[in-house]
Motif scaffolding. Structure first.
Motif, PDB file in Angstrom:
ATOM      1  N   UNK A 175     -13.686 -22.143 -33.003  1.00  0.00           N
ATOM      2  CA  UNK A 175     -14.644 -21.383 -33.818  1.00  0.00           C
ATOM      3  C   UNK A 175     -14.237 -21.275 -35.296  1.00  0.00           C
ATOM      4  N   UNK A 176     -12.970 -21.003 -35.574  1.00  0.00           N
ATOM      5  CA  UNK A 176     -12.534 -20.897 -36.970  1.00  0.00           C
ATOM      6  C   UNK A 176     -12.527 -22.273 -37.634  1.00  0.00           C
ATOM      7  N   UNK A 177     -12.180 -23.314 -36.889  1.00  0.00           N
ATOM      8  CA  UNK A 177     -12.238 -24.673 -37.424  1.00  0.00           C
ATOM      9  C   UNK A 177     -13.655 -25.054 -37.832  1.00  0.00           C
ATOM     10  N   UNK A 178     -14.628 -24.718 -36.991  1.00  0.00           N
ATOM     11  CA  UNK A 178     -16.038 -24.994 -37.307  1.00  0.00           C
ATOM     12  C   UNK A 178     -16.500 -24.164 -38.501  1.00  0.00           C
ATOM     13  N   UNK A 179     -16.051 -22.918 -38.570  1.00  0.00           N
ATOM     14  CA  UNK A 179     -16.380 -22.056 -39.705  1.00  0.00           C
ATOM     15  C   UNK A 179     -15.877 -22.679 -41.005  1.00  0.00           C
ATOM     16  N   UNK A 180     -14.621 -23.127 -41.014  1.00  0.00           N
ATOM     17  CA  UNK A 180     -14.040 -23.729 -42.216  1.00  0.00           C
ATOM     18  C   UNK A 180     -14.801 -24.988 -42.632  1.00  0.00           C
ATOM     19  N   UNK A 181     -15.181 -25.819 -41.657  1.00  0.00           N
ATOM     20  CA  UNK A 181     -15.904 -27.052 -41.973  1.00  0.00           C
ATOM     21  C   UNK A 181     -17.268 -26.751 -42.593  1.00  0.00           C
ATOM     22  N   UNK A 182     -17.906 -25.699 -42.131  1.00  0.00           N
ATOM     23  CA  UNK A 182     -19.248 -25.354 -42.601  1.00  0.00           C
ATOM     24  C   UNK A 182     -19.230 -24.529 -43.884  1.00  0.00           C
TER      25      UNK A 182
END
Length: 140
Positions: free
Chosen positions: A69-76
């Motif tokens: 979830x945090x990885x996806x947040x950072x990418x977006x």
């Protein structure tokens, strides 16, 4: 229902770099470090102040993988505020009260959080676009 702001969660690419920034700039002390496999993060808690019912912290979060979830947040969205967490005396009771008002809960029951706490998240679309965490501090 809320006793305090428990912490502000900040997503980052490099945990050590952000620890150095926040501890140096604001003179905050790292009081806990954890790897939370369930949530897919490495984290550090930096104490801001002590308060009734628990302290207030900055929580730095580095993803363990890009698909967490945090990885996806950072990418977006890039680095920055990921969530706001409010201290509650009883997380199950708070979930019941808030859920009873039509707010979707991302957790069906409380789960393990930082420093032995019990936590649950609320759906951001039901809370003005803000990912919101409820935190019941561990008993001292």
């Amino acid at each position: 229902m809320f006793m305090r702001i428990d912490h502000i969660g900040i997503a980052c690419h490099d945990l050590e770099e952000k620890i150095a920034l926040f501890s140096g700039l604001f003179e905050l002390e790292v009081v806990a470090r954890e790897v939370n496999e369930e949530q897919g993060v490495k984290e550090a808690m930096l104490r801001i102040a002590d308060a009734d019912g628990g302290g207030s912290y900055i929580q730095l979060l580095e993803p363990l993988s890009p698909d967490s979830p945090v990885g996806k947040f950072l990418a977006k969205r890039g680095e920055g505020v990921h969530h706001v967490a409010f201290g509650v005396p009883d997380v199950s009771e708070a979930m019941s009260k808030i859920g009873g008002k039509g707010v979707r809960l991302l957790d069906e029951s409380p789960r393990h959080g930082s420093m032995g706490s019990q936590i649950a998240f609320l759906h951001p679309k039901d809370v003005g676009g803000m990912l919101t965490e409820l935190v019941q501090a561990a008993k001292s």
